[in-house]
Design a protein around this motif. Structure first.
Motif, PDB file in Angstrom:
ATOM      1  N   THR B 605       0.854  -1.191   0.000  1.00 16.44           N
ATOM      2  CA  THR B 605       0.000   0.000   0.000  1.00 16.44           C
ATOM      3  C   THR B 605       0.886   1.236   0.000  1.00 16.44           C
ATOM      4  OG1 THR B 605      -1.646  -1.168   1.315  1.00 16.44           O
ATOM      5  CG2 THR B 605      -1.801   1.246   1.257  1.00 16.44           C
ATOM      6  N   LEU B 606       0.712   2.069  -1.033  1.00 15.66           N
ATOM      7  CA  LEU B 606       1.420   3.352  -1.067  1.00 15.66           C
ATOM      8  C   LEU B 606       0.332   4.414  -1.150  1.00 15.66           C
ATOM      9  CD1 LEU B 606       4.019   2.563  -3.917  1.00 15.66           C
ATOM     10  CD2 LEU B 606       4.348   2.242  -1.463  1.00 15.66           C
ATOM     11  N   LYS B 607       0.159   5.234  -0.118  1.00 15.34           N
ATOM     12  CA  LYS B 607      -0.920   6.226  -0.235  1.00 15.34           C
ATOM     13  C   LYS B 607      -0.701   7.423   0.678  1.00 15.34           C
ATOM     14  CE  LYS B 607      -4.156   4.358   3.164  1.00 15.34           C
ATOM     15  NZ  LYS B 607      -5.496   3.850   3.446  1.00 15.34           N
ATOM     16  N   ASP B 608      -1.336   8.494   0.265  1.00 11.26           N
ATOM     17  CA  ASP B 608      -1.378   9.722   1.071  1.00 11.26           C
ATOM     18  C   ASP B 608      -0.007  10.294   1.383  1.00 11.26           C
ATOM     19  OD1 ASP B 608      -4.106   9.288   1.075  1.00 11.26           O
ATOM     20  OD2 ASP B 608      -4.123   8.386   3.070  1.00 11.26           O
ATOM     21  N   ASN B 609       0.971  10.019   0.529  1.00 12.69           N
ATOM     22  CA  ASN B 609       2.296  10.609   0.713  1.00 12.69           C
ATOM     23  C   ASN B 609       2.397  11.905  -0.079  1.00 12.69           C
ATOM     24  OD1 ASN B 609       3.474   8.243   2.162  1.00 12.69           O
ATOM     25  ND2 ASN B 609       2.917   7.263   0.221  1.00 12.69           N
ATOM     26  N   THR B 610       3.188  12.846   0.410  1.00 14.17           N
ATOM     27  CA  THR B 610       3.363  14.101  -0.312  1.00 14.17           C
ATOM     28  C   THR B 610       4.836  14.332  -0.602  1.00 14.17           C
ATOM     29  OG1 THR B 610       3.598  15.391   1.729  1.00 14.17           O
ATOM     30  CG2 THR B 610       1.372  15.127   0.839  1.00 14.17           C
ATOM     31  N   TYR B 611       5.093  15.135  -1.619  1.00  7.14           N
ATOM     32  CA  TYR B 611       6.478  15.404  -2.048  1.00  7.14           C
ATOM     33  C   TYR B 611       6.560  16.881  -2.399  1.00  7.14           C
ATOM     34  CZ  TYR B 611      10.863  14.771  -4.723  1.00  7.14           C
ATOM     35  OH  TYR B 611      12.140  14.837  -5.203  1.00  7.14           O
ATOM     36  N   LYS B 612       7.149  17.674  -1.504  1.00  7.88           N
ATOM     37  CA  LYS B 612       7.224  19.117  -1.699  1.00  7.88           C
ATOM     38  C   LYS B 612       8.603  19.499  -2.212  1.00  7.88           C
ATOM     39  CE  LYS B 612       6.536  23.479   0.780  1.00  7.88           C
ATOM     40  NZ  LYS B 612       6.508  24.097   2.123  1.00  7.88           N
ATOM     41  N   LEU B 613       8.610  20.166  -3.377  1.00  8.41           N
ATOM     42  CA  LEU B 613       9.889  20.562  -3.970  1.00  8.41           C
ATOM     43  C   LEU B 613      10.413  21.841  -3.335  1.00  8.41           C
ATOM     44  CD1 LEU B 613       9.181  19.882  -7.765  1.00  8.41           C
ATOM     45  CD2 LEU B 613      10.226  18.384  -6.052  1.00  8.41           C
ATOM     46  N   LEU B 614      11.661  22.145  -3.613  1.00 10.35           N
ATOM     47  CA  LEU B 614      12.276  23.400  -3.151  1.00 10.35           C
ATOM     48  C   LEU B 614      11.472  24.612  -3.616  1.00 10.35           C
ATOM     49  CD1 LEU B 614      16.070  22.776  -3.793  1.00 10.35           C
ATOM     50  CD2 LEU B 614      15.029  23.344  -1.586  1.00 10.35           C
ATOM     51  N   THR B 615      10.853  24.464  -4.786  1.00 10.44           N
ATOM     52  CA  THR B 615      10.081  25.563  -5.362  1.00 10.44           C
ATOM     53  C   THR B 615       8.762  25.781  -4.623  1.00 10.44           C
ATOM     54  OG1 THR B 615       9.012  23.993  -6.832  1.00 10.44           O
ATOM     55  CG2 THR B 615      10.970  25.115  -7.672  1.00 10.44           C
ATOM     56  N   GLY B 616       8.411  24.881  -3.746  1.00 11.68           N
ATOM     57  CA  GLY B 616       7.123  24.982  -3.060  1.00 11.68           C
ATOM     58  C   GLY B 616       6.054  24.149  -3.741  1.00 11.68           C
ATOM     59  N   GLU B 617       6.372  23.710  -4.970  1.00 16.61           N
ATOM     60  CA  GLU B 617       5.407  22.853  -5.683  1.00 16.61           C
ATOM     61  C   GLU B 617       5.330  21.464  -5.046  1.00 16.61           C
ATOM     62  OE1 GLU B 617       5.772  23.459 -10.343  1.00 16.61           O
ATOM     63  OE2 GLU B 617       7.755  23.480  -9.343  1.00 16.61           O
ATOM     64  N   TYR B 618       4.234  20.798  -5.276  1.00 17.33           N
ATOM     65  CA  TYR B 618       4.105  19.411  -4.847  1.00 17.33           C
ATOM     66  C   TYR B 618       4.144  18.490  -6.056  1.00 17.33           C
ATOM     67  CZ  TYR B 618       3.195  20.627  -0.029  1.00 17.33           C
ATOM     68  OH  TYR B 618       3.332  21.072   1.248  1.00 17.33           O
ATOM     69  N   LEU B 619       4.774  17.375  -5.917  1.00 15.39           N
ATOM     70  CA  LEU B 619       4.917  16.400  -7.003  1.00 15.39           C
ATOM     71  C   LEU B 619       4.442  15.045  -6.478  1.00 15.39           C
ATOM     72  CD1 LEU B 619       6.397  17.148  -9.715  1.00 15.39           C
ATOM     73  CD2 LEU B 619       8.359  15.895  -8.835  1.00 15.39           C
ATOM     74  N   ASN B 620       4.035  14.174  -7.377  1.00 12.43           N
ATOM     75  CA  ASN B 620       3.805  12.789  -6.943  1.00 12.43           C
ATOM     76  C   ASN B 620       5.144  12.064  -6.822  1.00 12.43           C
ATOM     77  OD1 ASN B 620       1.021  12.868  -6.768  1.00 12.43           O
ATOM     78  ND2 ASN B 620       0.806  12.513  -8.987  1.00 12.43           N
ATOM     79  N   LEU B 621       5.239  11.194  -5.864  1.00  9.37           N
ATOM     80  CA  LEU B 621       6.451  10.372  -5.753  1.00  9.37           C
ATOM     81  C   LEU B 621       6.500   9.414  -6.936  1.00  9.37           C
ATOM     82  CD1 LEU B 621       6.343   9.539  -1.949  1.00  9.37           C
ATOM     83  CD2 LEU B 621       8.027  10.989  -3.106  1.00  9.37           C
ATOM     84  N   SER B 622       7.672   9.304  -7.525  1.00  6.81           N
ATOM     85  CA  SER B 622       7.804   8.353  -8.633  1.00  6.81           C
ATOM     86  C   SER B 622       8.029   6.954  -8.068  1.00  6.81           C
ATOM     87  CB  SER B 622       8.971   8.767  -9.540  1.00  6.81           C
ATOM     88  OG  SER B 622      10.163   8.850  -8.806  1.00  6.81           O
TER      89      SER B 622
END
Lengths: 628, 628
Positions: B605-622
């Motif tokens: 199960t991979l869920k509800d994880n967040t990935y915040k970049l230096l730019t402040g943007e959020y990305l999905n984890l690859s």
């Protein structure tokens, strides 16, 4: 009747031991008769077994539990590997301590005979063939021991370059060149991990060892080369830069005065404190032992080291090269060595050849006063790294304190009331009397209960590095009818509180009817018979004499050089009726030295000696005496 | 009341021990009350003593014989030397075996408290501060341990030359340059012999050691340098050619890609198999232990190594640099290590920094089938040199055999009926059931009676070489509220039959609410959480899964790089509600790697994880998944 039982092969029974690794029912034959019988091995069976170690270790347990009189091998060649060998943490004086693996763990055996039946025992890797501890009336006979891969490096010099100081060696023993260095490699079993990843820890575990204590050998004489110090050094830290020229030839770079001659042989053992791990026989706290008809072709330390034991006979215990072998080295250290022994040591009919150290050394070991704790207690320390956990003494032993500078006794006899080991270097001794006004820090202490008598007769010593017989014991010693051709002194009687801390002045030593042949060709400034206690004071400052009553008579000294006898600090020295015969085996190294040097001795008799020159003329022996 | 007795100082009495080296009457105070009391040391007296070792060793004998509740030190700085320390032959898994000298030999103690009173204990030379064996309900508290001369070499790079590949190091620790090599030097006492002749055997006795396992450190971060592999190697056999430029500066020649930058710090320990001799705490066969308020500033191996023990709590057991110290290294190996333990291991409120290895490692050790002896018996072997004389198991323990290729169990639970040690590598196990059709040579055997549970919470790990927490145990483990900033993976769950043979799949591991901060800056291709059993088969060839039920949730991953999680061979993996926050602490080393790699896992199960970049943007984890 005895003989009949000896060869009896009767009904077989099974083992009950918990460590059975093999089904032995068809291998061992047991007796139904109540008389103690020998365990007899079935030749057809054991000749098929690759590694006899676990079988013999188990058989010995069985022998002890059943009270067998011995174990008998059918004549054959048997191999022993360390894989399933029981091990024991063992502190062995003058050798390296550690966990030792052995197929013959004779602990607490009595009246037992190991009869090899004329067999060859071949060992593999780091093993100690025989441990005999806390055992009485033991005989080991009729066997040889050897190793498949030796504990030294040997190679023939093919080329040399005096300008670049390089020499090319065709290595005849297993080796490895890596990191610009050459390593000797010992045999070990590969684990599956190592099969996959390589011998990752072979260097750290000292299966690959840097070379140490190098020496050049002379192939024609099969002895160390004349004046070896020109080409090599027996120091420890040095190792030659090395480059592999092909699979078997390595170019080494010397730091010595000259490169070794083409055709000579480069010999080296491993690193100091790792190169005396595997003596042939370890004897400790045992009594009434006979070693008869034994050939030690090789061992990775001394051939036999006996410690805190009494009444030991070596009869045809030979440390000799195998007849068909190309090797030039037998044992890595002394052929035999007796420390802290008592009773009578008999060494007869033996040949000791091609060792990298002495033929025998009989001595005690001075421990040293570390701290005066109270009137009756001291802490003592042993200093040489080969004397860690040295068994100095036990309750009831007689001790004498010796002055740290003169080495002379400064106390009456003291009795040990208690010994408490603190660590491998330091123990605490309690005495029956006060030592407060006597002992000082760093004085020596000598256990005079454990000085042995000895008879050393009809032996041959030849082609070894170092000396023949070293005697430091105050009981009667007779050295008769021996042939000694050693590289350094044929006999040395010393005593020191320096490097080795060997104790025991001589008292009543007779050296007669021996042949000393071309000793001292190594180039050390010694004498064929060297009596040189290493006192820290000048001899003239010492009031009193270290040794007592040494008679040297009726010996033949065949020698190419001048020094015959050097004697220091002896009360009662007789040198008489000896024949010195000049030879041309080598060029003299110290032709200007007197034949006899006497320094600070009393009651000296020199008479009826002859000195025959190569020309046939007779000369008087030259004597330099300092009686102050 | 307890507290009152605690500080009681009453009538003094004399010792009866046979190893009294000092008159202790004025140093120790004893109680007349029957209630077990503490031994309390007299501050004025003991502060005058150069070497407290023999006094404490004796005091502990007295404590045991009189049933004291503990020993209490007045706050102070105390020194411990090896000279009069009792020694014990000690086999310590994952460290170096040998005779260990200790002032605190806690053998067979029960209900005992060593209260350091906030003191600094300074050790000199080769010592093992605390041995706790066969003891129950032991507390050690309120003390620090350190060494005067450390077991590593440290020096600052002053100059470098990329062309010649040399760099000049100002060495800040004791050293020696000889034979074109640099040696680290450990403290030792000079004997009178050595005073006269020099440290003749310092190299052979490993008081001078060639360097080994070098690594470059970053003075500004106080951590290993970013991408250390460019400048140094953690290999064993390599040592740098060295030339002393003056008393403190040495020119070293590198074999690596780049010379280390000016201002960086050269760190090296001694030779492998000699550089883990002196852990801080050795714990063996003991139960119910508390280590509280302890600072290990240094040790010559692991900080604490517990083996075959149960129910151990570390509370504020810190492995930390001394505040005023210039050193960059605490322990030479892991801060803490638990092998073959059971019950509950609690590690809380600890700081582990600047070690040369991991913060903790909880695991068993696979022994390996060496030989099938009969239906119920095998000989097993341990392979890594740090597992010589490893205590694998005892009668009654539950064992499972695992397949040598898949690492998966291939037997039901077997009970040990007998263990017979043969040597330091091989023992014989007897089981209650037949293993004839099951076990094969080189299969692993795992002692599942001795897998521990663990709670690891509120700890800080930073600035160490290698990893944070390594977990290999099938009992429940909770890792919560920790801060981990390690050079390699923050957590690793492995299992192997290769180098270390660490056993035990995870089953029920929870990793939550932790902060992982800029791990993986060393340059190893790992992941912050690395789950990688080292099966010999490709994962797709294995039917079944090694680990089970691992939950990773609500953690913060502050990271400059891409790899977050790599998981192989897990049945039941949850990675949820984690926050990944990109940082610019370092340049990314593996920016093209996926954040999450899943290989041969089930029930993921991979869920509800967040990935915040230096730019402040959020990305999905690859995510890269291979579910075959």
């Amino acid at each position: 009747m005895t003989k009949k039982i000896f060869f009896l092969i009767i009904v077989s029974i099974a083992f009950a031991s918990a460590i059975i690794l093999f089904d032995l029912t068809s291998i061992f034959k047991d007796s139904e008769i109540n008389t103690p019988t020998y365990y007899v091995l079935d030749e057809a069976q054991i000749s098929q077994i690759k590694d006899l170690t676990p079988i013999i270790a188990q058989a010995l347990e069985e022998c002890k539990s059943k009270g067998h009189a011995g174990i008998k091998f059918p004549k054959g060649t048997y191999h022993f590997y360390p894989t399933y060998a029981p091990d024991f943490y063992t502190a062995i004086t003058n050798n390296d301590n550690g966990l030792k693996r052995t197929p013959f763990p004779l602990f607490n055996f009595n009246n037992f005979h190991i009869d090899g039946g004329g067999s060859d025992f071949i060992f593999h890797g780091k093993m100690l063939p025989f441990i005999i501890e806390d055992s009485n009336n033991i005989t080991v006979s009729d066997l040889s021991i050897d190793w498949d891969m030796p504990f030294f490096t040997q190679g023939t010099i093919l080329e040399n370059n005096p300008v670049n100081k390089t020499f090319d060696v065709k290595i005849e023993t297993p080796f490895l060149v890596e990191d610009n260095r050459i390593y000797l490699t010992l045999e070990r079993e590969n684990s599956p991990y190592e099969e996959e990843f390589g011998h990752r820890y072979a260097k750290q575990e000292k299966y690959h060892q840097r070379l140490g204590q190098n020496i050049i050998w002379d192939r024609s004489t099969r002895a160390p080369i004349y004046k070896h110090g020109l080409y090599s050094g027996f120091d420890n830290s040095f190792f030659f830069p090395a480059k592999a020229l092909n699979d078997s030839v390595v170019r080494l770079t010397s730091k010595y005065k000259m490169v070794p001659p083409i055709g000579s042989v480069f010999i080296s053992k491993g690193e100091y404190l790792n190169n005396r791990e595997c003596p042939g026989f370890r004897v400790f706290k045992s009594k009434d032992l006979l070693f008869k008809n034994i050939n030690v072709h090789h061992s990775g330390a001394m051939g036999l080291i006996a410690e805190r034991s009494s009444d030991i006979t070596l009869d045809s215990f030979n440390v000799v090269l195998r007849e068909d072998s190309n090797r030039l080295i037998t044992t890595i250290a002394d052929a035999t060595h007796f420390c802290n022994c008592k009773g009578l040591i008999t060494i007869k009919n033996c040949t000791f050849e091609n060792m990298l150290d002495d033929a025998t050394n009989i001595h005690g070991t001075y421990a040293r006063v570390k701290k005066i704790i109270n009137d009756n207690q001291i802490a003592y320390e042993t200093y040489h790294p080969h004397q860690k956990d040295y068994f100095f003494g036990a309750k009831g032993d007689s001790i004498r304190i010796v002055d740290k500078n003169s080495l002379l006794p400064k106390s009456e006899i003291l009795i040990i009331e208690d010994v408490k080991r603190i660590n491998e270097k330091v123990s605490v001794l309690s005495f029956n009397k006060s030592i407060r006004e006597i002992a000082e820090e760093y004085d020596g202490i000598d256990n005079i209960s454990w000085h042995a008598s000895a008879i050393i007769e009809n032996n041959t010593v030849r082609n070894n590095r170092a000396r023949g017989f070293l005697i430091s014991t105050s009981r009667k010693v007779e050295v008769r009818n021996n042939y000694i051709s050693s590289q350094m002194a044929a006999m040395r009687m010393s005593g020191d509180l320096k490097l080795w801390n060997e104790s025991g002045p001589c008292d009543s030593l007779i050296i007669e009817n021996n042949q000393f042949v071309n000793n001292l060709h190594g180039g050390n400034k010694q004498a064929i018979i060297l009596i040189d206690p290493e006192q820290h004071l000048n001899k003239s400052q010492v009031e009193g004499y270290y040794h007592k009553d040494i008679i040297i008579s009726n010996n033949d000294f065949y020698t190419f050089d001048s020094p015959i006898l050097k004697a220091e600090s002896v009360d009662g020295l007789i040198f008489k009726s000896n024949r010195v015969i000049q030879t041309d085996a080598y060029s003299p190294i110290f032709p200007d030295e007197p034949n006899i040097k006497i320094n600070h001795c009393k009651n000296v008799t020199l008479k009826d000696n002859t000195y025959k020159l190569l020309t046939g003329e007779y000369l008087n022996l030259s004597v330099e005496t300092n009686l102050n």
